[in-house]
Scaffold this motif. Sequence first.
Motif, short mmCIF file in Angstrom:
data_model
loop_
_atom_site.label_atom_id
_atom_site.label_comp_id
_atom_site.label_asym_id
_atom_site.label_seq_id
_atom_site.Cartn_x
_atom_site.Cartn_y
_atom_site.Cartn_z
N ASP A 124 -5.05 -1.29 5.88
CA ASP A 124 -3.73 -1.23 5.24
C ASP A 124 -3.29 0.19 4.93
O ASP A 124 -2.15 0.41 4.52
N HIS A 125 -4.18 1.16 5.14
CA HIS A 125 -3.83 2.56 4.92
C HIS A 125 -3.58 3.31 6.22
O HIS A 125 -3.15 4.47 6.18
N ASP B 67 -7.64 4.24 -2.78
CA ASP B 67 -8.03 3.07 -3.58
C ASP B 67 -9.14 3.36 -4.58
O ASP B 67 -9.70 2.43 -5.17
N ASP C 98 -1.81 8.55 4.31
CA ASP C 98 -1.94 7.10 4.39
C ASP C 98 -0.73 6.46 5.11
O ASP C 98 0.15 5.87 4.48
N GLY D 90 -3.59 4.18 -4.70
CA GLY D 90 -3.47 3.49 -3.43
C GLY D 90 -2.48 2.35 -3.48
O GLY D 90 -1.79 2.06 -2.49
N HIS D 91 -2.39 1.69 -4.61
CA HIS D 91 -1.44 0.59 -4.83
C HIS D 91 -0.90 0.73 -6.25
O HIS D 91 -1.63 1.05 -7.17
N THR E 257 0.65 3.76 6.35
CA THR E 257 0.26 2.37 6.12
C THR E 257 0.77 1.38 7.16
O THR E 257 0.10 0.39 7.46
N THR F 13 0.85 -1.19 0.00
CA THR F 13 0.00 0.00 0.00
C THR F 13 0.88 1.23 0.00
O THR F 13 1.86 1.32 0.76
N ASN F 14 0.56 2.20 -0.82
CA ASN F 14 1.39 3.39 -0.92
C ASN F 14 1.19 4.32 0.27
O ASN F 14 0.06 4.71 0.59
#
Length: 225
Positions: free
Chosen positions: A66-67, A156, A36, A197-198, A38, A21-22
Amino acid sequence: MLIYQNAHLAVHRLLLNELKTNCFIIQNGTEALLVDPTDQADVIIAYLREHGLQLRHMLTTHGHFDHVSGAAGMVESGLVDTLYVHEKDFDELKRAKTYSLMIFKKKMEVPPMAHYSEELVGFLRGWGLGLRHVGGHTKGSSYLYGLDRDFIISGDLTLHHKLTITMFDSRENTAEFKEFIDQVRQDFRPDTVILPGHGNATTVAAELEHNKKWAYVQQKESHGH
């Protein structure tokens, strides 16, 4: 690592969890905004120190585990006192603790939360940034963007089109998701950079042409389903 830069801001990306996850750090001179958080607050803190950055605020595009898994650690460090999240995702963020245990097999603390405030919006505007709530992916999903329309941090609402993605989740709202896609098409240039987001940085033009989920959402909504 540095992933995007304009005349005033630099955007750094960290990959800190199993889902890649970014996590983004937006730099304005010697100050920073964390977007985010993460995971691995210690790594984020070390990165900020390495680059001589003072953290001003921390926010998330939405409340999925995940964020936000590194948010509590950032608060514990004393660098920030809260995680900004849209109020419609307060419950989502509270559930993140359970999902972290289920999927990461890892305990996660829920950080102190604050809704996107006028103070935050004013701070962002001073940095040349806008923040817009749209929903779609979660009830509170929002995106950050440059007021010059040069880049978007989408959470996302965008996953890079080269990633294998699920077409749609029953918890997502296709009408709201389509509204986001329409906003991107209408308000941003084809060469506007999207930081998703990814996945890696992409552009509005590339996602409009190749993003299968975006195409699915638009087709579904245009047929009134």
